[in-house]
Design an enzyme around this catalytic site. Structure first.
Site, mmCIF file in Angstrom:
data_model
loop_
_atom_site.group_PDB
_atom_site.id
_atom_site.type_symbol
_atom_site.label_atom_id
_atom_site.label_comp_id
_atom_site.label_asym_id
_atom_site.label_seq_id
_atom_site.Cartn_x
_atom_site.Cartn_y
_atom_site.Cartn_z
ATOM 1 N N ARG A 3 1.630 -12.203 -9.840
ATOM 2 C CA ARG A 3 1.554 -10.979 -10.332
ATOM 3 C C ARG A 3 1.335 -11.214 -11.984
ATOM 4 N NH1 ARG A 3 5.231 -9.108 -6.302
ATOM 5 N NH2 ARG A 3 4.373 -7.413 -5.279
ATOM 6 N N GLU B 96 -5.573 -2.579 -0.354
ATOM 7 C CA GLU B 96 -4.194 -1.827 -0.611
ATOM 8 C C GLU B 96 -4.602 -0.330 -0.711
ATOM 9 O OE1 GLU B 96 -2.160 -3.288 -3.979
ATOM 10 O OE2 GLU B 96 -3.970 -3.528 -5.076
ATOM 11 N N HIS C 133 8.724 -2.129 -8.069
ATOM 12 C CA HIS C 133 8.542 -3.296 -8.919
ATOM 13 C C HIS C 133 9.925 -3.767 -9.166
ATOM 14 C CE1 HIS C 133 4.341 -2.559 -8.533
ATOM 15 N NE2 HIS C 133 4.386 -3.818 -8.077
ATOM 16 N N ARG D 279 6.021 5.081 -3.739
ATOM 17 C CA ARG D 279 6.939 3.933 -3.327
ATOM 18 C C ARG D 279 8.002 3.935 -4.107
ATOM 19 N NH1 ARG D 279 2.941 -1.088 -5.150
ATOM 20 N NH2 ARG D 279 4.720 -2.349 -5.411
ATOM 21 N N ARG E 167 -3.638 -12.983 -9.163
ATOM 22 C CA ARG E 167 -4.262 -11.679 -9.089
ATOM 23 C C ARG E 167 -4.729 -11.020 -10.381
ATOM 24 N NH1 ARG E 167 -0.587 -6.902 -6.816
ATOM 25 N NH2 ARG E 167 0.369 -7.088 -8.608
HETATM 26 C C1 PEP Z 1 1.063 -4.243 -2.622
HETATM 27 O O1 PEP Z 1 0.726 -3.595 -3.070
HETATM 28 O O2 PEP Z 1 1.278 -4.722 -1.504
HETATM 29 C C2 PEP Z 1 1.270 -5.669 -3.721
HETATM 30 C C3 PEP Z 1 1.499 -6.872 -3.210
HETATM 31 O O3 PEP Z 1 1.072 -5.371 -4.777
HETATM 32 P P1 PEP Z 1 2.009 -4.779 -5.859
HETATM 33 O O4 PEP Z 1 3.465 -4.839 -5.102
HETATM 34 O O5 PEP Z 1 2.232 -5.639 -6.930
HETATM 35 O O6 PEP Z 1 1.543 -3.401 -6.262
HETATM 36 MG MG MG Z 2 -0.310 -3.042 -4.905
#
Ligand code: PEP
Ligand code: MG
Length: 580
Positions: A300, A434, A193, A468, A336
């Site tokens: 978000r 997701e 993030h 990630r 969201r």
């Molecule tokens: C994702 O997971 O692709 C998404 C858009 O949500 P975030 O990046 O906020 O987890």
């Molecule tokens: Mg996500």
């Protein structure tokens, strides 16, 4: 001149002096204005005064602690003074001041960097645990040299490239945008993030450099290339000239793309794609519209929680949503629901979980805290009376979760109706895809929801079992993996069969290389960091849907992510090399 390769997460070129967060946290001017032996002498004296003050400070702490706690702890501070008084270290610093026109603080920073690197090289737990102490000692000395006015980000008077071990999303969100022209971190992955925020804020950034904090001293000139993921430390004059020219070309190219703002994102054979923006805060909306966003495809909302606002109320939610709706003036807003947890922690929730990405995050956390979930839902429905909004549920992994969330939503709607609150009770409720289970069973979910939004940031992480945010496995985070394309295709196909909307809101939507296969797969809506919209529009307007579909057929025959990536990169190069 030294080159370091990391992961480019936010495009653009920054050229400025380095500011090291964590260890130093002070602004360092590298070179003295005045030359000559007099100036050199004055600088050495300044260093000696600073040293004396730092040693005095350590001794005072040591004495105080001895009175309060005893010898065991106070001896640690005596040890710190001994490090400061070490003759070899002191001589090295003085030598650096004499030989190089260095300021005292730059010489200190360079000398301590050498010591820290020596400690690191020992690969021994004792030395590793002392690194923080060495950083602390250095910081105290630097503060005596620079003064408190030069400490911390707040006091920066000119732009710097920020160098840090890691930055949290909330630290990134509050960076002084006019002072930080780029940042580089040891840690981080392509869709952490922090990386996403850098892109939203338009700050060039490179993460996952592993050891950039030990490769750079405060005050060093650095070039940061956020597109190529490169950092160049102490570049020579030719390299500086080259990068300044490159930066100018990028600025001009981007300016050219701005002229696409009001034209549709339409393929050469007339297929329209809706381009929307992802935001973390409502105040990003005007800039998103300026880039040509047709609405907000992902808000978000968890970013409402921050250091200044640890417990937002229903009113705080309502205020944020109504201001977003006002800014959008009739354009759609997809809100969201809270995706807290994993790398987006609540302070009160900072309790330890062994696997936070697989833990109580997102919709799971909302089910644990129905009070928070309901407060948010009430605010969304109250705001629904003011303009077009829809609700998107994150991290749905099974139909039971979707049904449970819908039942909570139904309760909230009925409560509001009983209280005669003006709402739009029919707003669309969609779910994110997701998690692999959601993509594989997308046909089941599609019957119970109004739209899908594919979150590839998490879908890639969970499909490939690659964190990630972890730089050590960043090379395994491969969106072009055949499994990822197959899952996206399955979700899109299920949405088409049930005639529900399907959007894609992961970072992939804004990556030029992936735009063609995504639209070829049938994603008619893409939502991304707004800075990417003009480039994505350029790609869409340069191809036909027939070609995009052919490209998808071709990549389904490829079995390796790297092969697919180089094939896609080549296609973009044929359109316009400057896009890469
Ligand atoms: C994702 O997971 O692709 C998404 C858009 O949500 P975030 O990046 O906020 O987890
Ligand atoms: Mg996500």
């Amino acid at each position: 001149m030294e080159f370091r390769q990391g992961i480019g997460v936010s495009p653009g070129i920054a050229i400025a002096e380095a500011f090291i967060l964590d260890y130093e946290d002070v602004r360092i001017t590298p070179f003295r204005q005045d030359e000559g032996p007099e100036a050199c002498h004055r600088e050495v004296e300044r260093f000696e005064r600073g040293l004396e003050a730092a040693v005095g400070e350590m001794q005072a702490i040591s004495e105080r602690i001895q009175e309060e706690v005893g010898d065991a702890v106070s001896s640690m501070f005596t040890g710190f003074s001994a490090i400061l008084l070490d003759k070899k270290l002191k001589d090295d610093i003085v030598q650096k001041i004499r030989d190089n026109r260095f300021t005292a603080e730059y010489a200190v920073s360079r000398a301590f960097r050498k010591v820290k690197n020596m400690f690191r090289a020992k690969d021994n737990e004792f030395f590793a645990s002392r690194l923080r102490d060495i950083g602390d000692i250095e910081n105290r000395l630097l503060r005596h040299l620079v003064g408190e006015h030069g400490a911390g980000l707040k006091h920066l008077s000119s732009p710097v490239v920020l160098i840090a071990k890691d930055l949290s999303p909330s630290q990134t969100a509050t960076l002084p945008r006019d002072k930080i022209v780029g940042f580089a971190t040891d840690a981080g992955g392509r869709t952490s993030h922090t990386a996403i925020l850098a892109k939203s804020l338009g700050i060039p950034a490179v993460v996952g450099l592993k050891a950039i904090t030990s490769d750079v001293s405060g005050g060093d000139l650095v070039i940061l290339d956020g597109s190529k993921g490169r950092v160049i430390v102490a570049p020579d004059a030719t390299t500086q000239r080259d990068y300044r020219a490159r930066r100018q070309r990028q600025i001009e190219f981007a300016r050219g793309l701005d002229s696409l703002r009001d034209v549709p994102a339409e393929t050469l054979d007339g297929h329209l794609i809706r381009l929307q923006a992802n935001i973390e805060y409502p105040h990003e909306i005007p800039a998103a519209l300026e880039k040509g966003a047709q609405g907000i495809g992902l808000y978000r909302t968890e970013f409402l929680y921050g250091p200044d606002q640890p417990n937002p109320t229903e009113e705080d939610h309502f205020e944020a949503y109504s201001s977003a709706i006002t800014e959008l003036a009739g354009r759609p807003l997809v809100i969201r629901t809270l995706d807290l947890g994993a790398d987006k922690f609540l302070p009160e929730k900072a309790r330890h979980e062994a696997n936070p990405f697989l833990g109580s995050r997102s919709i799971r956390y909302c089910f644990e805290r129905i009070d928070l979930f309901k407060a948010q839902l009430r605010a969304i429905y109250r705001a629904s009376a003011l303009g077009p909004v829809s609700i998107m549920l994150p991290m749905i992994s099974a139909l039971s979760e979707l049904k449970k969330a819908r039942s909570v939503i139904q309760d909230v709607v009925e409560e509001l109706q009983r209280g005669n609150v003006r709402i739009d009770a029919d707003i669309d409720i969609g779910c994110m895809i997701e998690v692999p289970s959601a993509a594989i069973a997308a046909d089941i979910l599609a019957r119970e929801t109004k739209f899908f939004s594919i979150g590839t940031n998490d879908l890639v992480q969970y499909t490939l079992a690659v964190d990630r945010t972890n730089e050590r496995v960043a090379h395994l985070y491969q969106p072009a993996h055949p499994a990822v394309f197959r899952l996206i295709w399955q979700a899109v196909a299920a949405a088409h069969r049930e005639r529900i909307g399907v959007s894609l809101c992961g970072e992939l939507a804004g990556e030029v290389m992936y735009v063609i296969p995504l639209i070829g797969l049938g994603c008619s809506e893409l939502s991304m960091s707004s800075s990417q919209i003009p480039t994505v529009k350029k790609v869409i307007r340069s191809i036909t849907m027939r070609d995009a579909k052919r490209i998808v057929e071709r990549i389904f025959k490829l079995s390796d992510a790297r092969e697919t990536e180089s094939f896609l990169r080549e296609r973009v190069r044929q359109i316009e090399p400057e896009l890469l």
